[in-house]
Design an enzyme around this catalytic site. Structure first.
Site, mmCIF file in Angstrom:
data_model
loop_
_atom_site.group_PDB
_atom_site.id
_atom_site.type_symbol
_atom_site.label_atom_id
_atom_site.label_comp_id
_atom_site.label_asym_id
_atom_site.label_seq_id
_atom_site.Cartn_x
_atom_site.Cartn_y
_atom_site.Cartn_z
ATOM 1 N N GLN A 32 15.850 14.292 -31.553
ATOM 2 C CA GLN A 32 16.129 15.665 -31.957
ATOM 3 C C GLN A 32 16.455 15.784 -33.437
ATOM 4 O OE1 GLN A 32 19.815 15.639 -29.371
ATOM 5 N NE2 GLN A 32 20.551 17.005 -30.997
ATOM 6 N N CYS A 87 19.744 19.259 -28.044
ATOM 7 C CA CYS A 87 19.838 18.247 -26.992
ATOM 8 C C CYS A 87 19.620 18.822 -25.601
ATOM 9 C CB CYS A 87 21.192 17.544 -27.061
ATOM 10 S SG CYS A 87 22.610 18.664 -26.939
ATOM 11 N N HIS A 123 27.315 17.645 -25.921
ATOM 12 C CA HIS A 123 25.999 17.012 -25.987
ATOM 13 C C HIS A 123 25.397 16.953 -24.581
ATOM 14 C CE1 HIS A 123 22.890 14.694 -27.884
ATOM 15 N NE2 HIS A 123 23.164 13.566 -27.261
ATOM 16 N N ASN A 165 19.226 8.800 -24.569
ATOM 17 C CA ASN A 165 19.662 9.766 -25.563
ATOM 18 C C ASN A 165 18.445 10.340 -26.283
ATOM 19 O OD1 ASN A 165 21.410 11.303 -27.121
ATOM 20 N ND2 ASN A 165 22.660 9.579 -27.781
#
Length: 438
Positions: free
Chosen positions: A64, A70, A362, A383
């Protein structure tokens, strides 16, 4: 009751500190290395080995970059994993730019509506301040991403790739927020002056056209149709011509997002209830932001069930707590800063939420879990920070970090016990816009 500090009181503080036999060595360690490095647990690696009893095969992580997207990345990751499995395309990626574009348009539109509805409230009203605080922001919720997919479909990343302004959103966010604030003030004034619905709608239309132009110049205009071309992992060529984004989603993805629920553990409020956050909805008439608030044991159980069935999981968390970004470690005891100072600085999960320390900062994706004696001990995390963080972009998370800093998982409703499924049919309790779950 605290009183003014006298010379005698200050002298007593200094004298008491002088009694500490460890003061000199601790001062040297902390002043030279910093609090985090001085309190780092080097034994964490033994708790965070990367072997998992349940692990879903996934490919290269996304990135990102310098943006707050996210929540979109994590949903698109769960969808692309399904595509990769079904069509045997390991590193297939969906366009985050495509959803980001439409989020800006939809969020401007709902901002105008919300401003009109609150126009007669004082400008320093807490909700009005929330609306004007950062109307062009990037952050969001799972339901917001789901609403965008349901309305606009999806496209491959190759069809609408990233641009400078999607990977570095600060400049666009600043310009858009300023414009929306200006628009909002004008709409507030018109409402207070008694403007009619037709006049307001006409003005909103021209305002929205400006936002569309800003997004089109910055991100490129979304495609209305495209040709899908790819080679699978066996190098076989596939092509489908003239697909709309909605056609692509309906034909190639079998995920009904209405079958999924955000299961939350927010112990600052009563459990076993349904909550909503309507002031954060991004699409008028779209999917509502709702949370089923349950005990952490229930949340853990449904997450394990979905992973056992081979499906990855969107989850919301407070990633900046007890994290080693370079190594990709998430461990609740990674930094023992309180013990370094000889204090007990522990706050419960509920206390952190009540005092503003705890928040959902997040979203990431659960792709594996290690079960030992029927108990999860650690989790594999995908992630969206690129391959240079963690192990090729993947993090490992202990169960105690999961308990403390995970607040939401998105799972299929079938994993919920009947009593929890029944709660989903109840009228949700409305949360204020500034609730820690926002």
């Amino acid at each position: 009751m605290a009183i003014a500090l006298t010379k005698q009181a200050l002298a007593a503080l200094r004298a008491k500190q002088a009694e500490d036999q460890n003061a000199a060595v601790l001062t040297r360690a902390i002043t030279k290395n910093g609090i985090r490095a001085a309190s780092y647990d080097n034994q964490a690696a033994s708790r965070l080995d990367r072997t998992f009893s349940i692990e879903i095969p996934t490919g290269k992580v996304s990135n990102q970059k310098h943006s707050g997207r996210c929540w979109e990345f994590s949903l698109l990751n769960t969808l692309r994993h399904k595509f990769a499995t079904k069509y045997h395309v390991k590193d297939f990626e969906l366009s985050q730019n495509y959803l980001f574009f439409w989020d800006k348009i939809e969020r401007a539109n709902i901002f105008y509506r919300n401003v009109e509805q609150t126009a007669r409230q004082p400008i320093n009203d807490r909700l009005v301040q929330f609306l004007f605080d950062n109307p062009g922001e990037d952050g969001g919720q799972w339901a917001m991403a789901a609403s965008l997919v349901q309305k606009y479909g999806v496209v491959p990343a190759s069809v609408m790739p990233e641009t400078y302004n999607t990977t570095n959103t600060t400049e666009f966010q600043e310009v858009l927020s300023r414009q929306l604030r200006k628009d909002g003030l004008k709409l507030r004034q018109l409402v207070m002056d008694g403007a009619g619905e037709a006049e307001l709608q006409s003005l909103e239309k021209s305002m929205l056209q400006q936002v569309y132009r800003m997004a089109a110049y910055s991100f490129g205009e979304p495609p209305t149709s495209f040709d899908l071309e790819y080679r699978d992992d066996k190098h076989a060529y596939h092509r489908t011509a003239n697909l709309t984004p909605q056609d692509f989603y309906q034909q190639y993805f079998d995920t009904d997002l209405d079958d999924y629920v955000v299961v939350t553990n927010s112990p600052d409020k009563p459990l076993n209830r349904l909550y909503s956050l309507p002031d954060e909805d991004n699409i008028i008439g779209g999917k509502s932001i709702e949370f089923l608030n349950v005990d952490m044991g229930v949340l853990t159980d449904v997450a394990v069930q979905q992973l056992k069935d081979g499906e990855t999981i969107w989850f919301g968390n407070d990633v900046l707590r007890q994290m080693d970004r370079e190594k990709g470690y998430l461990d609740a005891h990674l930094y023992e800063s309180a013990k370094l100072f000889g204090i007990n600085g522990h706050l419960t999960k509920a206390q952190r939420l009540q005092t503003g320390e705890g928040e959902v900062s997040h979203a990431m994706t659960l792709t594996g879990v290690d079960i030992v004696d029927d108990t999860p001990t650690k989790w594999k995390v995908e992630n969206s920070w690129g391959v240079k963080n963690g192990q090729d972009g993947y993090f490992v998370m202990t169960q105690d970090w999961f308990d403390e800093y995970v607040y939401e998982v998105v799972v299929h409703k079938r994993y919920l016990a009947p009593e929890f499924q029944a709660i989903l049919n109840e009228r949700p309790t409305r949360l204020p816009a500034w609730d820690p779950l926002h």
